[in-house]
Enzyme design. Structure first.
Site, PDB file in Angstrom:
ATOM      1  N   SER A 146      23.764  61.353  -0.973  1.00  8.52           N
ATOM      2  CA  SER A 146      22.483  62.012  -1.255  1.00  8.52           C
ATOM      3  C   SER A 146      21.359  60.995  -1.334  1.00  8.52           C
ATOM      4  CB  SER A 146      22.611  62.717  -2.611  1.00  8.52           C
ATOM      5  OG  SER A 146      21.345  63.110  -3.066  1.00  8.52           O
ATOM      6  N   TYR A 170      25.105  62.561 -11.985  1.00 11.37           N
ATOM      7  CA  TYR A 170      25.375  63.077 -10.636  1.00 11.37           C
ATOM      8  C   TYR A 170      25.125  61.987  -9.594  1.00 11.37           C
ATOM      9  CZ  TYR A 170      24.399  65.327  -6.156  1.00 11.37           C
ATOM     10  OH  TYR A 170      24.386  65.641  -4.819  1.00 11.37           O
ATOM     11  N   LYS A 174      27.643  59.735  -6.799  1.00 12.82           N
ATOM     12  CA  LYS A 174      27.436  59.501  -5.360  1.00 12.82           C
ATOM     13  C   LYS A 174      27.469  58.001  -5.057  1.00 12.82           C
ATOM     14  CE  LYS A 174      27.056  63.767  -4.084  1.00 12.82           C
ATOM     15  NZ  LYS A 174      28.198  64.367  -3.420  1.00 12.82           N
TER      16      LYS A 174
HETATM   17  P1  NAD Z   1      27.815  73.738  -2.969  1.00 10.17           P
HETATM   18  O1  NAD Z   1      28.015  73.778  -4.439  1.00 10.17           O
HETATM   19  O2  NAD Z   1      27.254  74.949  -2.309  1.00 10.17           O
HETATM   20  O3  NAD Z   1      29.166  73.340  -2.228  1.00 10.17           O
HETATM   21  C1  NAD Z   1      30.167  72.540  -2.831  1.00 10.17           C
HETATM   22  C2  NAD Z   1      31.483  73.271  -2.697  1.00 10.17           C
HETATM   23  O4  NAD Z   1      32.525  72.472  -3.262  1.00 10.17           O
HETATM   24  C3  NAD Z   1      31.485  74.617  -3.419  1.00 10.17           C
HETATM   25  O5  NAD Z   1      31.939  75.620  -2.532  1.00 10.17           O
HETATM   26  C4  NAD Z   1      32.463  74.404  -4.591  1.00 10.17           C
HETATM   27  O6  NAD Z   1      33.123  75.591  -4.915  1.00 10.17           O
HETATM   28  C5  NAD Z   1      33.367  73.334  -4.014  1.00 10.17           C
HETATM   29  N1  NAD Z   1      34.027  72.486  -5.010  1.00 10.17           N
HETATM   30  C6  NAD Z   1      33.452  71.825  -6.054  1.00 10.17           C
HETATM   31  N2  NAD Z   1      34.387  71.118  -6.713  1.00 10.17           N
HETATM   32  C7  NAD Z   1      35.587  71.324  -6.078  1.00 10.17           C
HETATM   33  C8  NAD Z   1      36.910  70.875  -6.286  1.00 10.17           C
HETATM   34  N3  NAD Z   1      37.209  70.050  -7.290  1.00 10.17           N
HETATM   35  N4  NAD Z   1      37.887  71.291  -5.453  1.00 10.17           N
HETATM   36  C9  NAD Z   1      37.598  72.134  -4.427  1.00 10.17           C
HETATM   37  N5  NAD Z   1      36.361  72.600  -4.180  1.00 10.17           N
HETATM   38  C10 NAD Z   1      35.355  72.195  -4.993  1.00 10.17           C
HETATM   39  O7  NAD Z   1      26.891  72.470  -2.663  1.00 10.17           O
HETATM   40  P2  NAD Z   1      26.204  72.028  -1.311  1.00 10.17           P
HETATM   41  O8  NAD Z   1      24.737  72.123  -1.509  1.00 10.17           O
HETATM   42  O9  NAD Z   1      26.828  72.680  -0.160  1.00 10.17           O
HETATM   43  O10 NAD Z   1      26.555  70.477  -1.331  1.00 10.17           O
HETATM   44  C11 NAD Z   1      27.691  69.958  -0.666  1.00 10.17           C
HETATM   45  C12 NAD Z   1      27.777  68.476  -0.937  1.00 10.17           C
HETATM   46  O11 NAD Z   1      26.577  67.854  -0.539  1.00 10.17           O
HETATM   47  C13 NAD Z   1      27.965  68.147  -2.428  1.00 10.17           C
HETATM   48  O12 NAD Z   1      28.847  67.047  -2.541  1.00 10.17           O
HETATM   49  C14 NAD Z   1      26.566  67.753  -2.862  1.00 10.17           C
HETATM   50  O13 NAD Z   1      26.592  66.846  -3.936  1.00 10.17           O
HETATM   51  C15 NAD Z   1      26.028  67.094  -1.596  1.00 10.17           C
HETATM   52  N6  NAD Z   1      24.563  67.125  -1.511  1.00 10.17           N
HETATM   53  C16 NAD Z   1      23.904  68.324  -1.631  1.00 10.17           C
HETATM   54  C17 NAD Z   1      22.523  68.351  -1.593  1.00 10.17           C
HETATM   55  C18 NAD Z   1      21.753  69.641  -1.779  1.00 10.17           C
HETATM   56  O14 NAD Z   1      20.580  69.588  -2.111  1.00 10.17           O
HETATM   57  N7  NAD Z   1      22.348  70.809  -1.550  1.00 10.17           N
HETATM   58  C19 NAD Z   1      21.810  67.151  -1.397  1.00 10.17           C
HETATM   59  C20 NAD Z   1      22.528  65.962  -1.255  1.00 10.17           C
HETATM   60  C21 NAD Z   1      23.913  65.954  -1.317  1.00 10.17           C
END
Ligand code: NAD
Ligand code: UDP
Length: 366
Positions: A146, A170, A174
């Site tokens: 991120s 958080y 990362k």
């Molecule tokens: P999201 O919460 O929609 O998706 C994450 C998924 O992981 C969810 O479906 C959740 O149920 C699943 N999950 C969480 N812990 C788990 C575990 N221990 N075992 C199995 N499944 C698990 O989030 P997103 O926005 O799709 O983000 C995806 C990734 O991208 C994350 O790692 C997040 O930190 C990173 N990210 C997101 C953003 C943003 O703004 N959305 C920005 C930068 C990085």
């Protein structure tokens, strides 16, 4: 034969859009997700949207008894990447060419309140995944990092070489996972790793069938805005209007989630085309900064809805301005974001209007 990819967190917001693009590109995909922040409906809709390619999608939610949990009214078996035995079973039944690792918790505020849950889920989950991958000889990983790892940057745009500084638990997960990845590649050159630093993913698939539907109170700007637009919330709080920016509100690099998903395909292709890949880091953004007020104006135009704003104080830990230098991804991955904020807001609204209650809404028209 189709290349097979394991996608952790593939039921989530970015994961579901990426799985769809993977299927359409001819990959075979296995999703594992504990549905902690997502719905199985997302996976079903991805399979439908993929048409004939939908048959190349498998979803593991139910694996082992040790995952038995009770969660609100729901009781069931959940797949969790921290469950090594469960992961072993998935790897024992399929051989994967690569893993895209989205699974993790992502709410900054919650991570400050409950740091151990974040360290356990994000870090232990990743270490468990890496151990099982190594044991099965699968050493190609794309990891969801991120822009938060840039903290409050002094110089803009952020390049991949900008100083790193996480400002909350958080962000530290990362940063730590990035370091773990660099270390395992250093120890064993067979590891090929892409650390993708996302800027601010927004929008939804243009079909309006899949989009962002966080459980509980959203943390990010656009899911909150869409809830205001459909009448689920009365107002949007603007966190700070006294920053040194064009209109005083925070500036971010918003990127359409479909562009972001395509960035993952580009990263995967690089694995298979370039033998010199090591542990690489890429910014995935548009390179353009947009303020909160500019985003609100674009959303109001796209939706025809008025978003009542309440000026609130700065959110602790928020950076003032963050946007990406995208040169490296453009040059080395041959990838560039195509969409602007108009398309992001159009597709965000299309998803929200068709699914005002997210995946709990009645099925939208095709
Ligand atoms: P999201 O919460 O929609 O998706 C994450 C998924 O992981 C969810 O479906 C959740 O149920 C699943 N999950 C969480 N812990 C788990 C575990 N221990 N075992 C199995 N499944 C698990 O989030 P997103 O926005 O799709 O983000 C995806 C990734 O991208 C994350 O790692 C997040 O930190 C990173 N990210 C997101 C953003 C943003 O703004 N959305 C920005 C930068 C990085
Ligand atoms: N923001 C806001 N009100 C909200 C949520 C976010 O004004 O209810 C602002 C926030 O201060 C930041 C921008 O919107 O300037 C994007 O915030 P988000 O949480 O989506 O992303 P991040 O801050 O993690 O980049």
């Amino acid at each position: 034969m189709a290349r097979r990819v394991l996608v952790t967190g593939g039921a989530g917001y970015i994961g579901s859009h990426t799985v769809l693009q993977l299927l359409l590109e001819g990959f075979s995909v296995v999703v594992v997700d504990n549905l902690d922040n997502s719905s199985v409906v997302a996976v079903q809709r991805v399979a439908q949207l993929a048409g004939e390619f939908g048959k190349n999608l498998a979803f593991h939610r139910v694996i082992v008894v040790s995952c038995f949990v009770t969660r609100g009214a729901e009781t069931g078996f959940w797949f969790d990447i921290r469950d090594k035995e469960a992961l072993e079973k998935v790897f024992a039944t399929s051989k994967f060419d690569a893993v895209i690792h989205f699974a993790g918790l992502k709410a900054v505020g919650e991570s400050v309140q409950k740091p151990l849950i974040y360290y356990k889920n994000n870090i232990i989950g990743t270490i468990t995944l890496l151990e099982v991958m190594a044991a099965h000889g699968c050493k190609k990983l794309v990891f969801s990092s991120s822009a938060t790892v840039y903290g409050w940057p002094k110089d803009l745009p952020c390049t991949e070489e900008s100083p790193l500084c996480a400002m909350n638990p958080y962000g530290r997960t990362k940063l730590m996972i990035e370091e773990i990845c660099r270390d395992i590649h250093h120890a064993d050159g067979d590891w090929k790793i892409m650390l993708l630093r996302y800027f601010n993913p927004v929008g939804a698939h243009p079909s309006g069938q899949i989009g962002e539907d966080p459980c509980g109170i959203p943390n990010n700007l656009m899911p909150l805005v869409q809830q205001v637009a459909v009448g689920r919330r009365p107002t949007l709080a603007v966190f700070g209007n006294d920053y040194s920016t064009k209109d005083g509100t925070g500036v971010r690099d918003y990127i359409h989630v479909v562009d972001l998903a395509d960035g993952h395909i580009a990263a995967l292709q690089k694995f298979f085309e370039d033998p010199n890949i090591g542990c690489e880091v890429y910014n995935l953004g548009t390179g353009k900064g947009t303020s909160v007020l500019e985003m609100m104006a674009a959303f109001e135009k796209a939706s025809g809805k008025k978003i009542p704003l309440v000026m609130a104080g700065r959110r602790p830990g928020d950076a003032e301005i963050l946007y990406a230098c995208t040169v490296k991804a453009e040059k080395e991955l041959s990838w560039k974001a195509k969409y602007g904020i108009e398309e992001m807001c159009r597709d965000q609204w299309n998803w929200a209007a068709k699914n005002p209650w997210g995946y709990r809404s009645p099925d939208p028209p095709n």
